[in-house]
Design an enzyme around this catalytic site. Structure first.
Site, PDB file in Angstrom:
ATOM      1  N   SER A 140      27.671  23.133 -36.312  1.00 45.96           N
ATOM      2  CA  SER A 140      28.358  23.038 -37.597  1.00 45.96           C
ATOM      3  C   SER A 140      28.362  24.421 -38.244  1.00 45.96           C
ATOM      4  O   SER A 140      27.384  25.163 -38.153  1.00 45.96           O
ATOM      5  CB  SER A 140      27.647  22.038 -38.509  1.00 45.96           C
ATOM      6  N   ARG A 176      74.310   7.563 -17.616  1.00 48.80           N
ATOM      7  CA  ARG A 176      73.566   8.748 -18.050  1.00 48.80           C
ATOM      8  C   ARG A 176      73.203   8.593 -19.510  1.00 48.80           C
ATOM      9  O   ARG A 176      74.092   8.367 -20.344  1.00 48.80           O
ATOM     10  CB  ARG A 176      74.386  10.025 -17.848  1.00 48.80           C
TER      11      ARG A 176
END
Length: 458
Positions: free
Chosen positions: A276, A315
């Site tokens: 930390s 497509r």
């Protein structure tokens, strides 16, 4: 592909490289090279043309950022790529240049490039699963008789075996490895259909060209073009999502068991890992954090794949393009989670003494069901339940162990005293003995899982 610093935090450099711009473009060139060679072998173009095309199918020869920019304007990366490939081939062989990409279409080359990249990505996942499942299997065997609290609805429930819990983490990963291999066999297939999927330009020789290309690229030959039939492909992606969800479940449990108030597990520390910036005492579960973050993002990728399946006619317009953009994210997250957890379990600290203290701190309350079941044989289920409910309340109020409270109640009741075997009753409060059912189940489950894992290596 380029990823933000926050994306790269949640994945691995190896998986980033698989879907890197250069890797995808090189995959597209591999398609073009295989196409030209297959067509030459079928007599559709001269062997010299195939050699000329193959000679310049190298991503390092091209300006990739310029191709990507041009692809955005053209609507497909394949369009400027084929244009530049044709120009480059023409420098050496004008006739060969006229045969570049002949009879194919943009989606053929892009889909096949993604299939080639995905095969590499799946190998990374398979290797990672090999390592992590191996570690879990070993730990599960070592801790079959290690008592640990089972928790339901986030509350202590009963005593189980830590080996049983590990087997529960292991089993979904073994199944995921199986499912990914099965789905890959069907989904990793050549895409070749030409303009509308019919291979019309190549005529009768189209099928033979496809067969040669599939063999050259070591891909499955599809029954037909799958330009807008995305079921097998999406199914593979969803299996990657399920794997990441299973990794997220493991990370959730790991993070909860690593909480300071629980402290039964701890990820490896040192060299700045899990520290930390403000609190020197902290030991953050960074592997669990990465896996949880990856798992949190995954459902959106999976949902996008499903949403993109309704592709129009022969497509897709927009949905295929969305699928392409989402696809790498699934693998980036999965491999990030997998590697993070593998690192955690490579040096995982297991505090069996703390597991025992957490059990003992509950004053025997987690054995109430076992005691109630034993008493039910003598005084009936309802009476036994009522008695244990009363005794647990007294245990909580007085701070005494439930076994002591229960023995005192039995001693005060001549009928119970005559019917109850106190020595046997005491064994019901033994944490190690309480692991027996889980121990037995886990032993059998691990045998099957070991066989499954052994099968992968064949």
């Amino acid at each position: 592909m380029s990823v933000s610093i926050f994306d790269s935090f949640l994945t691995t450099t190896d998986m980033i490289a698989v879907f890197d711009d250069a890797a995808i473009v090189q995959g597209m060139f591999r398609f073009e090279q295989a196409l030209a060679q297959a067509q030459a072998d079928e007599g559709l173009l001269p062997q010299s043309a195939a050699r000329a095309i193959a000679g310049v199918c190298n991503a390092q020869l091209y300006d990739l950022p310029a191709l990507i920019t041009a692809g955005r304007r053209a609507g497909s990366l394949a369009i400027p790529l084929i244009k530049e490939l044709t120009k480059t081939v023409a420098l050496y062989d004008q006739e060969a240049a006229s045969k570049v990409h002949w009879g194919s279409t943009s989606q053929d080359v892009i889909d096949t490039a993604m299939v080639l990249a995905t095969r590499d990505a799946l190998q990374l996942l398979d290797d990672g699963l090999h390592d992590l499942t191996g570690r879990l299997l070993l730990l599960a065997g070592e801790h079959l008789a290690t008592p640990v609290l089972a928790r339901t609805l986030m509350q202590p429930a009963q005593v189980t075996s830590f080996g049983f819990k590990l087997a529960g983490w292991l089993a979904p990963l073994v199944r995921a490895r199986t499912r990914l291999r099965e789905c890959a066999q069907r989904a990793l297939q050549l895409q070749l259909g030409g303009a509308v999927g019919t291979l019309a330009v190549m005529g009768e020789q189209g099928a033979a060209v496809g067969a040669r290309m599939a063999q050259a690229l070591d891909l499955r030959l599809a029954d037909a073009a799958w330009h807008t039939q995305r079921d097998e492909w999406v199914r593979l992606g969803l299996e990657v999502a399920v794997l990441t969800g299973s990794l997220g479940k493991l990370a959730t449990d790991l993070s909860l068991m690593a909480q300071g108030e629980i402290a039964e597990l701890a990820e490896p520390s040192g060299n700045g890992r899990g520290g930390s910036s403000a609190m020197p005492h902290k030991r953050n579960p960074v592997s669990a954090m990465i896996a949880l973050a990856a798992a949190t993002r995954t459902p959106q990728h999976a949902a996008a794949l499903l949403a993109a399946m309704g592709q129009q006619h022969e497509r897709g317009l927009g949905n295929w393009q969305a699928e392409l953009a989402e696809w790498p994210g699934l693998f980036l997250s999965a491999h990030g989670a997998l590697q993070a957890l593998d690192e955690a379990f490579a040096g995982l600290h297991i505090d069996t003494a703390r597991m025992r203290r957490n059990i003992d701190s509950l004053q025997g309350l987690v054995f109430a069901e076992a005691a109630s079941s034993y008493l039910a044989a003598t005084i009936g289920k309802s009476a036994a339940h009522a008695l244990l409910e009363k005794m647990t309340g007294e245990s909580l109020t007085s701070g005494r162990h439930l076994a002591d409270v229960l023995e005192a109640a039995i001693a005060a009741d001549p009928q119970l005293q005559a019917a109850i075997d106190l020595a046997h009753l005491r064994t019901l409060f033994d944490p190690v003995a309480a692991t027996a059912p889980a121990h037995k189940l886990a032993q059998e489950q691990l045998r099957r899982l070991r066989d499954d894992i052994h099968h992968f290596s064949k």
